[in-house]
Design a protein around this motif. Structure first.
Motif, PDB file in Angstrom:
ATOM      1  N   ALA A   9      14.627   5.774   1.609  1.00  0.00           N
ATOM      2  CA  ALA A   9      15.368   4.753   2.350  1.00  0.00           C
ATOM      3  C   ALA A   9      14.954   4.731   3.822  1.00  0.00           C
ATOM      4  O   ALA A   9      14.809   3.656   4.417  1.00  0.00           O
ATOM      5  CB  ALA A   9      16.870   4.989   2.222  1.00  0.00           C
ATOM      6  N   ARG A  10      14.751   5.908   4.408  1.00  0.00           N
ATOM      7  CA  ARG A  10      14.294   5.966   5.804  1.00  0.00           C
ATOM      8  C   ARG A  10      12.901   5.356   5.940  1.00  0.00           C
ATOM      9  O   ARG A  10      12.631   4.596   6.884  1.00  0.00           O
ATOM     10  CB  ARG A  10      14.266   7.412   6.308  1.00  0.00           C
ATOM     11  N   MET A  11      12.011   5.688   5.002  1.00  0.00           N
ATOM     12  CA  MET A  11      10.656   5.149   5.054  1.00  0.00           C
ATOM     13  C   MET A  11      10.684   3.636   4.901  1.00  0.00           C
ATOM     14  O   MET A  11       9.991   2.921   5.627  1.00  0.00           O
ATOM     15  CB  MET A  11       9.773   5.786   3.977  1.00  0.00           C
ATOM     16  N   LYS A  12      11.496   3.147   3.978  1.00  0.00           N
ATOM     17  CA  LYS A  12      11.600   1.703   3.773  1.00  0.00           C
ATOM     18  C   LYS A  12      12.085   1.015   5.040  1.00  0.00           C
ATOM     19  O   LYS A  12      11.520  -0.008   5.465  1.00  0.00           O
ATOM     20  CB  LYS A  12      12.532   1.374   2.610  1.00  0.00           C
ATOM     21  N   ALA A  13      13.100   1.569   5.682  1.00  0.00           N
ATOM     22  CA  ALA A  13      13.632   0.975   6.910  1.00  0.00           C
ATOM     23  C   ALA A  13      12.576   0.954   8.013  1.00  0.00           C
ATOM     24  O   ALA A  13      12.411  -0.062   8.709  1.00  0.00           O
ATOM     25  CB  ALA A  13      14.872   1.740   7.367  1.00  0.00           C
ATOM     26  N   GLU A  14      11.848   2.045   8.178  1.00  0.00           N
ATOM     27  CA  GLU A  14      10.809   2.124   9.211  1.00  0.00           C
ATOM     28  C   GLU A  14       9.689   1.127   8.938  1.00  0.00           C
ATOM     29  O   GLU A  14       9.242   0.405   9.842  1.00  0.00           O
ATOM     30  CB  GLU A  14      10.237   3.549   9.266  1.00  0.00           C
ATOM     31  N   LEU A  15       9.236   1.066   7.695  1.00  0.00           N
ATOM     32  CA  LEU A  15       8.146   0.159   7.338  1.00  0.00           C
ATOM     33  C   LEU A  15       8.581  -1.301   7.391  1.00  0.00           C
ATOM     34  O   LEU A  15       7.819  -2.165   7.819  1.00  0.00           O
ATOM     35  CB  LEU A  15       7.581   0.523   5.972  1.00  0.00           C
ATOM     36  N   ASP A  16       9.808  -1.586   6.975  1.00  0.00           N
ATOM     37  CA  ASP A  16      10.340  -2.956   7.081  1.00  0.00           C
ATOM     38  C   ASP A  16      10.323  -3.421   8.539  1.00  0.00           C
ATOM     39  O   ASP A  16       9.885  -4.529   8.845  1.00  0.00           O
ATOM     40  CB  ASP A  16      11.776  -3.041   6.554  1.00  0.00           C
ATOM     41  N   ALA A  17      10.808  -2.569   9.429  1.00  0.00           N
ATOM     42  CA  ALA A  17      10.899  -2.933  10.844  1.00  0.00           C
ATOM     43  C   ALA A  17       9.525  -3.122  11.478  1.00  0.00           C
ATOM     44  O   ALA A  17       9.308  -4.079  12.229  1.00  0.00           O
ATOM     45  CB  ALA A  17      11.687  -1.863  11.602  1.00  0.00           C
ATOM     46  N   ALA A  18       8.593  -2.235  11.173  1.00  0.00           N
ATOM     47  CA  ALA A  18       7.287  -2.263  11.826  1.00  0.00           C
ATOM     48  C   ALA A  18       6.313  -3.254  11.203  1.00  0.00           C
ATOM     49  O   ALA A  18       5.493  -3.843  11.905  1.00  0.00           O
ATOM     50  CB  ALA A  18       6.669  -0.867  11.803  1.00  0.00           C
ATOM     51  N   LEU A  19       6.393  -3.417   9.888  1.00  0.00           N
ATOM     52  CA  LEU A  19       5.394  -4.219   9.182  1.00  0.00           C
ATOM     53  C   LEU A  19       5.900  -5.571   8.698  1.00  0.00           C
ATOM     54  O   LEU A  19       5.102  -6.424   8.326  1.00  0.00           O
ATOM     55  CB  LEU A  19       4.837  -3.433   7.990  1.00  0.00           C
ATOM     56  N   GLN A  20       7.205  -5.755   8.644  1.00  0.00           N
ATOM     57  CA  GLN A  20       7.806  -6.980   8.110  1.00  0.00           C
ATOM     58  C   GLN A  20       7.059  -7.441   6.855  1.00  0.00           C
ATOM     59  O   GLN A  20       6.499  -8.541   6.802  1.00  0.00           O
ATOM     60  CB  GLN A  20       7.815  -8.068   9.180  1.00  0.00           C
ATOM     61  N   PRO A  21       7.043  -6.586   5.836  1.00  0.00           N
ATOM     62  CA  PRO A  21       6.246  -6.891   4.646  1.00  0.00           C
ATOM     63  C   PRO A  21       6.743  -8.102   3.866  1.00  0.00           C
ATOM     64  O   PRO A  21       7.940  -8.375   3.821  1.00  0.00           O
ATOM     65  CB  PRO A  21       6.374  -5.625   3.796  1.00  0.00           C
ATOM     66  N   VAL A  22       5.778  -8.793   3.274  1.00  0.00           N
ATOM     67  CA  VAL A  22       6.073  -9.878   2.352  1.00  0.00           C
ATOM     68  C   VAL A  22       6.571  -9.269   1.048  1.00  0.00           C
ATOM     69  O   VAL A  22       7.503  -9.771   0.425  1.00  0.00           O
ATOM     70  CB  VAL A  22       4.815 -10.747   2.114  1.00  0.00           C
ATOM     71  N   GLU A  23       5.930  -8.179   0.654  1.00  0.00           N
ATOM     72  CA  GLU A  23       6.308  -7.407  -0.541  1.00  0.00           C
ATOM     73  C   GLU A  23       6.135  -5.928  -0.231  1.00  0.00           C
ATOM     74  O   GLU A  23       5.220  -5.548   0.499  1.00  0.00           O
ATOM     75  CB  GLU A  23       5.404  -7.738  -1.725  1.00  0.00           C
ATOM     76  N   MET A  24       7.005  -5.107  -0.814  1.00  0.00           N
ATOM     77  CA  MET A  24       6.844  -3.661  -0.683  1.00  0.00           C
ATOM     78  C   MET A  24       7.518  -2.979  -1.861  1.00  0.00           C
ATOM     79  O   MET A  24       8.656  -3.307  -2.200  1.00  0.00           O
ATOM     80  CB  MET A  24       7.451  -3.148   0.623  1.00  0.00           C
ATOM     81  N   THR A  25       6.799  -2.062  -2.472  1.00  0.00           N
ATOM     82  CA  THR A  25       7.393  -1.217  -3.505  1.00  0.00           C
ATOM     83  C   THR A  25       7.171   0.233  -3.091  1.00  0.00           C
ATOM     84  O   THR A  25       6.119   0.587  -2.547  1.00  0.00           O
ATOM     85  CB  THR A  25       6.785  -1.448  -4.902  1.00  0.00           C
ATOM     86  N   ILE A  26       8.178   1.040  -3.340  1.00  0.00           N
ATOM     87  CA  ILE A  26       8.118   2.467  -3.050  1.00  0.00           C
ATOM     88  C   ILE A  26       8.563   3.195  -4.309  1.00  0.00           C
ATOM     89  O   ILE A  26       9.656   2.943  -4.823  1.00  0.00           O
ATOM     90  CB  ILE A  26       9.044   2.844  -1.886  1.00  0.00           C
ATOM     91  N   ARG A  27       7.700   4.069  -4.805  1.00  0.00           N
ATOM     92  CA  ARG A  27       8.026   4.835  -6.010  1.00  0.00           C
ATOM     93  C   ARG A  27       7.934   6.327  -5.694  1.00  0.00           C
ATOM     94  O   ARG A  27       6.928   6.805  -5.182  1.00  0.00           O
ATOM     95  CB  ARG A  27       7.065   4.475  -7.141  1.00  0.00           C
ATOM     96  N   ASP A  28       8.982   7.054  -6.012  1.00  0.00           N
ATOM     97  CA  ASP A  28       9.012   8.500  -5.826  1.00  0.00           C
ATOM     98  C   ASP A  28       8.328   9.156  -7.022  1.00  0.00           C
ATOM     99  O   ASP A  28       8.815   9.081  -8.147  1.00  0.00           O
ATOM    100  CB  ASP A  28      10.458   8.973  -5.704  1.00  0.00           C
ATOM    101  N   ASP A  29       7.182   9.783  -6.769  1.00  0.00           N
ATOM    102  CA  ASP A  29       6.422  10.466  -7.815  1.00  0.00           C
ATOM    103  C   ASP A  29       6.580  11.977  -7.747  1.00  0.00           C
ATOM    104  O   ASP A  29       5.804  12.718  -8.355  1.00  0.00           O
ATOM    105  CB  ASP A  29       4.925  10.126  -7.684  1.00  0.00           C
TER     106      ASP A  29
END
Length: 95
Positions: A9-29
């Motif tokens: 969730a922290r990574m998603k928030a940071e990347l959303d703010a900095a990159l304003q992605p059109v699409e983003m998926t994050i999978r915990d492996d």
């Protein structure tokens, strides 16, 4: 992605703010890497992730620059236990 754990969730928030992605998926492996040294058999501790990010911010950047950008944005996470990212990074129109 409402089921993301703390690090994700922290990574998603940071990347959303900095990159304003059109699409983003994050999978915990992390569970797939439970046998790695330093893990001590602990599951679900958010150490290994696969990310796919589509962002205008990547336009004009080569692959290495894109990876460096994401790694720099997530530096605090690497310093606090994140071990590995598998990244697929692209700009719109590249796929």
């Amino acid at each position: 992605m409402s089921d993301l754990k703390e690090r994700a969730a922290r990574m998603k928030a940071e990347l959303d703010a900095a990159l304003q992605p059109v699409e983003m998926t994050i999978r915990d492996d992390s569970k797939r890497h439970a046998h790695h040294a330093g893990r001590n058999g602990v599951e679900g501790d958010e150490t290994h992730f696969t990310m796919t990010i589509l962002s205008e911010r990547f336009g004009g950047m080569n692959r290495v620059a894109r990876h460096r950008l994401v790694n720099d944005l997530l530096k605090p996470e690497f310093e606090s236990g994140l071990h590995a990212l598998s990244l697929t990074l692209s700009a719109p129109g590249e796929r």
